[in-house]
Design a protein around this motif. Structure first.
Motif, PDB file in Angstrom:
ATOM      1  N   LEU A 227     -64.802  24.363  22.768  1.00 16.25           N
ATOM      2  CA  LEU A 227     -64.316  25.250  21.672  1.00 16.25           C
ATOM      3  C   LEU A 227     -63.941  24.020  21.419  1.00 16.25           C
ATOM      4  O   LEU A 227     -63.487  24.072  20.201  1.00 16.25           O
ATOM      5  CB  LEU A 227     -63.798  26.145  22.528  1.00 16.25           C
ATOM      6  N   VAL A 228     -62.740  23.768  22.080  1.00 20.02           N
ATOM      7  CA  VAL A 228     -61.934  22.331  21.087  1.00 20.02           C
ATOM      8  C   VAL A 228     -62.488  20.977  20.211  1.00 20.02           C
ATOM      9  O   VAL A 228     -62.254  20.833  19.730  1.00 20.02           O
ATOM     10  CB  VAL A 228     -60.923  21.353  22.539  1.00 20.02           C
ATOM     11  N   ASP A 229     -63.761  21.030  21.082  1.00 19.74           N
ATOM     12  CA  ASP A 229     -64.834  19.546  20.223  1.00 19.74           C
ATOM     13  C   ASP A 229     -65.297  20.862  19.114  1.00 19.74           C
ATOM     14  O   ASP A 229     -65.370  19.832  17.388  1.00 19.74           O
ATOM     15  CB  ASP A 229     -66.257  19.872  21.222  1.00 19.74           C
ATOM     16  N   ALA A 230     -65.410  21.785  18.797  1.00 20.20           N
ATOM     17  CA  ALA A 230     -66.045  22.260  17.479  1.00 20.20           C
ATOM     18  C   ALA A 230     -65.447  22.580  16.664  1.00 20.20           C
ATOM     19  O   ALA A 230     -65.175  22.698  15.692  1.00 20.20           O
ATOM     20  CB  ALA A 230     -66.505  23.843  17.774  1.00 20.20           C
ATOM     21  N   LEU A 231     -63.938  23.187  16.828  1.00 22.13           N
ATOM     22  CA  LEU A 231     -62.668  22.744  16.251  1.00 22.13           C
ATOM     23  C   LEU A 231     -62.537  22.389  15.518  1.00 22.13           C
ATOM     24  O   LEU A 231     -61.664  21.865  14.347  1.00 22.13           O
ATOM     25  CB  LEU A 231     -61.469  23.405  17.112  1.00 22.13           C
ATOM     26  N   HIS A 232     -62.801  20.878  15.861  1.00 26.98           N
ATOM     27  CA  HIS A 232     -62.545  19.461  14.948  1.00 26.98           C
ATOM     28  C   HIS A 232     -63.574  19.540  13.969  1.00 26.98           C
ATOM     29  O   HIS A 232     -63.216  18.377  12.848  1.00 26.98           O
ATOM     30  CB  HIS A 232     -62.703  18.793  15.927  1.00 26.98           C
ATOM     31  N   HIS A 233     -64.430  20.338  13.787  1.00 24.06           N
ATOM     32  CA  HIS A 233     -66.026  20.062  12.994  1.00 24.06           C
ATOM     33  C   HIS A 233     -65.776  21.636  12.091  1.00 24.06           C
ATOM     34  O   HIS A 233     -66.769  21.394  11.323  1.00 24.06           O
ATOM     35  CB  HIS A 233     -67.627  19.671  13.902  1.00 24.06           C
ATOM     36  N   CYS A 234     -64.317  22.047  11.986  1.00 26.01           N
ATOM     37  CA  CYS A 234     -64.451  23.341  10.797  1.00 26.01           C
ATOM     38  C   CYS A 234     -63.334  23.305  10.664  1.00 26.01           C
ATOM     39  O   CYS A 234     -62.414  23.485   9.909  1.00 26.01           O
ATOM     40  CB  CYS A 234     -64.351  24.929  11.836  1.00 26.01           C
ATOM     41  N   PRO A 235     -63.634  22.191   9.362  1.00 24.03           N
ATOM     42  CA  PRO A 235     -62.473  22.151   7.926  1.00 24.03           C
ATOM     43  C   PRO A 235     -62.016  23.373   7.491  1.00 24.03           C
ATOM     44  O   PRO A 235     -60.640  23.627   6.753  1.00 24.03           O
ATOM     45  CB  PRO A 235     -62.794  20.930   7.086  1.00 24.03           C
ATOM     46  N   LEU A 236     -63.178  24.469   6.642  1.00 24.63           N
ATOM     47  CA  LEU A 236     -62.980  25.550   6.413  1.00 24.63           C
ATOM     48  C   LEU A 236     -62.945  26.832   7.099  1.00 24.63           C
ATOM     49  O   LEU A 236     -62.399  27.849   6.203  1.00 24.63           O
ATOM     50  CB  LEU A 236     -64.006  26.194   5.374  1.00 24.63           C
ATOM     51  N   ASN A 244     -58.178  37.144  25.376  1.00 30.07           N
ATOM     52  CA  ASN A 244     -58.819  37.171  26.371  1.00 30.07           C
ATOM     53  C   ASN A 244     -59.960  36.355  26.889  1.00 30.07           C
ATOM     54  O   ASN A 244     -59.923  36.940  28.059  1.00 30.07           O
ATOM     55  CB  ASN A 244     -59.419  38.809  26.389  1.00 30.07           C
ATOM     56  N   CYS A 245     -59.914  35.453  26.116  1.00 33.28           N
ATOM     57  CA  CYS A 245     -60.431  34.327  26.628  1.00 33.28           C
ATOM     58  C   CYS A 245     -59.470  33.465  27.575  1.00 33.28           C
ATOM     59  O   CYS A 245     -58.124  32.678  27.970  1.00 33.28           O
ATOM     60  CB  CYS A 245     -60.443  33.221  25.556  1.00 33.28           C
ATOM     61  N   SER A 246     -59.287  33.734  28.797  1.00 37.23           N
ATOM     62  CA  SER A 246     -58.306  33.913  29.764  1.00 37.23           C
ATOM     63  C   SER A 246     -57.536  31.984  30.122  1.00 37.23           C
ATOM     64  O   SER A 246     -56.866  32.059  30.335  1.00 37.23           O
ATOM     65  CB  SER A 246     -58.488  34.158  31.433  1.00 37.23           C
ATOM     66  N   ASN A 247     -58.683  30.940  30.672  1.00 35.34           N
ATOM     67  CA  ASN A 247     -58.260  30.356  30.582  1.00 35.34           C
ATOM     68  C   ASN A 247     -58.249  29.127  29.543  1.00 35.34           C
ATOM     69  O   ASN A 247     -58.246  27.597  29.776  1.00 35.34           O
ATOM     70  CB  ASN A 247     -59.358  29.260  31.327  1.00 35.34           C
ATOM     71  N   VAL A 248     -57.722  29.577  28.484  1.00 32.95           N
ATOM     72  CA  VAL A 248     -57.514  29.029  26.871  1.00 32.95           C
ATOM     73  C   VAL A 248     -56.481  28.575  27.245  1.00 32.95           C
ATOM     74  O   VAL A 248     -55.629  29.494  27.078  1.00 32.95           O
ATOM     75  CB  VAL A 248     -58.021  29.875  25.372  1.00 32.95           C
ATOM     76  N   ASP A 249     -56.326  27.170  26.856  1.00 37.71           N
ATOM     77  CA  ASP A 249     -54.470  26.891  27.202  1.00 37.71           C
ATOM     78  C   ASP A 249     -53.882  25.563  25.984  1.00 37.71           C
ATOM     79  O   ASP A 249     -54.830  25.795  24.325  1.00 37.71           O
ATOM     80  CB  ASP A 249     -54.263  26.173  28.089  1.00 37.71           C
ATOM     81  N   ASP A 250     -53.500  24.571  26.401  1.00 36.33           N
ATOM     82  CA  ASP A 250     -53.117  24.223  25.043  1.00 36.33           C
ATOM     83  C   ASP A 250     -53.821  22.965  24.619  1.00 36.33           C
ATOM     84  O   ASP A 250     -53.144  22.230  23.999  1.00 36.33           O
ATOM     85  CB  ASP A 250     -51.156  23.329  25.446  1.00 36.33           C
ATOM     86  N   ARG A 251     -54.784  23.130  25.038  1.00 37.08           N
ATOM     87  CA  ARG A 251     -55.521  21.700  25.191  1.00 37.08           C
ATOM     88  C   ARG A 251     -56.062  22.125  23.017  1.00 37.08           C
ATOM     89  O   ARG A 251     -56.979  21.702  22.508  1.00 37.08           O
ATOM     90  CB  ARG A 251     -57.450  21.271  26.002  1.00 37.08           C
ATOM     91  N   PRO A 255     -56.640  19.750  18.111  1.00 35.66           N
ATOM     92  CA  PRO A 255     -57.762  20.203  17.210  1.00 35.66           C
ATOM     93  C   PRO A 255     -56.835  20.861  15.764  1.00 35.66           C
ATOM     94  O   PRO A 255     -57.074  20.707  14.565  1.00 35.66           O
ATOM     95  CB  PRO A 255     -58.867  20.888  17.317  1.00 35.66           C
ATOM     96  N   LEU A 256     -56.213  21.853  16.355  1.00 35.18           N
ATOM     97  CA  LEU A 256     -55.550  22.783  15.154  1.00 35.18           C
ATOM     98  C   LEU A 256     -54.322  21.508  14.530  1.00 35.18           C
ATOM     99  O   LEU A 256     -54.142  21.727  13.089  1.00 35.18           O
ATOM    100  CB  LEU A 256     -54.633  23.756  15.891  1.00 35.18           C
ATOM    101  N   ARG A 257     -53.965  20.872  14.802  1.00 37.84           N
ATOM    102  CA  ARG A 257     -53.112  19.880  14.221  1.00 37.84           C
ATOM    103  C   ARG A 257     -53.265  18.907  13.422  1.00 37.84           C
ATOM    104  O   ARG A 257     -52.656  18.772  12.551  1.00 37.84           O
ATOM    105  CB  ARG A 257     -52.022  19.061  16.154  1.00 37.84           C
ATOM    106  N   ALA A 258     -54.357  18.466  14.160  1.00 37.07           N
ATOM    107  CA  ALA A 258     -55.353  18.061  13.134  1.00 37.07           C
ATOM    108  C   ALA A 258     -56.115  17.768  11.865  1.00 37.07           C
ATOM    109  O   ALA A 258     -56.709  17.528  10.774  1.00 37.07           O
ATOM    110  CB  ALA A 258     -56.624  17.292  13.813  1.00 37.07           C
ATOM    111  N   ARG A 259     -55.627  19.103  11.884  1.00 35.79           N
ATOM    112  CA  ARG A 259     -56.509  20.501   9.933  1.00 35.79           C
ATOM    113  C   ARG A 259     -55.931  20.058   9.111  1.00 35.79           C
ATOM    114  O   ARG A 259     -54.753  19.613   9.193  1.00 35.79           O
ATOM    115  CB  ARG A 259     -56.357  22.012  10.255  1.00 35.79           C
ATOM    116  N   PRO A 260     -56.793  20.381   8.189  1.00 38.05           N
ATOM    117  CA  PRO A 260     -55.736  19.372   6.504  1.00 38.05           C
ATOM    118  C   PRO A 260     -54.992  20.727   6.030  1.00 38.05           C
ATOM    119  O   PRO A 260     -53.652  20.699   5.864  1.00 38.05           O
ATOM    120  CB  PRO A 260     -56.789  18.935   5.784  1.00 38.05           C
ATOM    121  N   SER A 261     -55.188  21.905   6.765  1.00 34.36           N
ATOM    122  CA  SER A 261     -54.765  23.338   6.707  1.00 34.36           C
ATOM    123  C   SER A 261     -54.309  24.282   7.079  1.00 34.36           C
ATOM    124  O   SER A 261     -54.988  23.518   8.669  1.00 34.36           O
ATOM    125  CB  SER A 261     -54.989  23.734   4.991  1.00 34.36           C
TER     126      SER A 261
END
Length: 290
Positions: A227-236, A244-251, A255-261
């Protein structure tokens, strides 16, 4: 004199004289002088003519609000209705429910046949879980698709979600903007070859993605690294739902900080983000559900 008919009650041993239905007593005016008798068949033919002259656009608009089964059954009404039921504008919004029969192969064949015939203008499509190769065959006919939802049952095999994401990436609907599906399971995170992951292939083959809904009906662990890897490639991307994705954490913050918007909306209910991570996330999205 008024003619009379004889009727003998069978088995009753009695004889009754009744006037025929069409006979009127002499000298008595008709009960409804201005009413003309109309046969039932004449009334039915009038209704049939009304349906026959109804424009295709109106019939198609009516059928577009009916269920999939009702739309298909309406093809048997007449040739006129068959044309309206097969018109692609009738299937612009299509919600396909899970089959009630046990023959999944017949259901999939019928679904692909329907797509070939009537789904080239479909923009919103919701389907149950079907084999990945069938998903690819189906989406190849949906040339205008912008919203796709695939609902996986709880009994789905651990790799089925990954296979279906791969099938969507191969079909690569050119106008796809909104996707609702389940993330691959956490056991796939052990494979660190992210350049070959189905999620990366999906976001690269569908560059117009604006909304990803990976929410689950009950808490479960997912492939966070992918998921983290894919978020780097979704500019729009503007909306992300990972509730309910229970193991999603601060990782996911990197990618969200690196987004242009910033994102407009993110739903992280049921995840394990820390308090500091939630505070940072609220600054990275216009609206945050936590």
């Amino acid at each position: 004199k008024t003619p009379r008919v004889q009727w003998k009650g069978r088995g009753l041993g009695m004889e009754v004289s009744l006037p025929p239905e069409s006979a009127e007593p002499a000298g008595r005016p008709p009960m409804f002088p201005n009413q003309h008798a109309t046969s039932h068949t004449e009334g039915r033919s009038t209704g049939a003519n009304t349906l026959a002259t109804c424009p295709d656009a109106i019939i198609g608009k009516i059928l577009s609000h009916a269920s999939m089964v009702s739309r298909i059954l309406s093809r048997a009404v007449s040739h006129h209705w068959m044309q309206a039921a097969d018109d692609p504008s009738t299937w612009e919004h299509s919600h396909i429910e899970a089959p009630a029969c046990a023959d999944e192969d017949a259901f999939v064949r019928g679904l692909i046949s329907l797509a070939q015939r009537s789904m080239r203008l479909t923009t919103h499509l919701s389907i149950p879980s079907i084999p990945a190769h069938s998903v690819e065959s189906l989406l190849q006919w949906c040339l205008s698709l912008s919203h796709l939802s695939i609902l996986l049952p709880t009994t789905t095999s651990c790799h089925q979600a990954d296979y279906i994401i791969g099938a969507i990436s191969k079909a690569s609907p050119p106008h796809l903007k909104h996707l609702k599906h389940a993330l691959p399971p956490s056991l796939l995170d052990s494979d660190e070859r992210y350049h070959r992951s189905s999620l990366r292939a999906l976001v690269r083959s569908c560059p117009n993605l604006r909304s990803l809904d990976f929410s689950l009906s009950s808490p479960d662990e997912v492939a966070v690294h992918r998921l983290v890897d894919a978020l780097h490639h979704c500019p729009l991307l503007t909306s992300l739902n990972i509730s309910n994705c229970s193991n999603v954490d601060d990782r996911i913050l990197k990618p969200l900080r690196a987004r242009p918007s910033p994102l407009r909306f993110i739903d992280v209910r049921g995840t394990c983000l820390s308090e500091s991570g939630l505070e940072s996330l609220r600054g990275l999205a216009g609206s945050c559900a936590a």
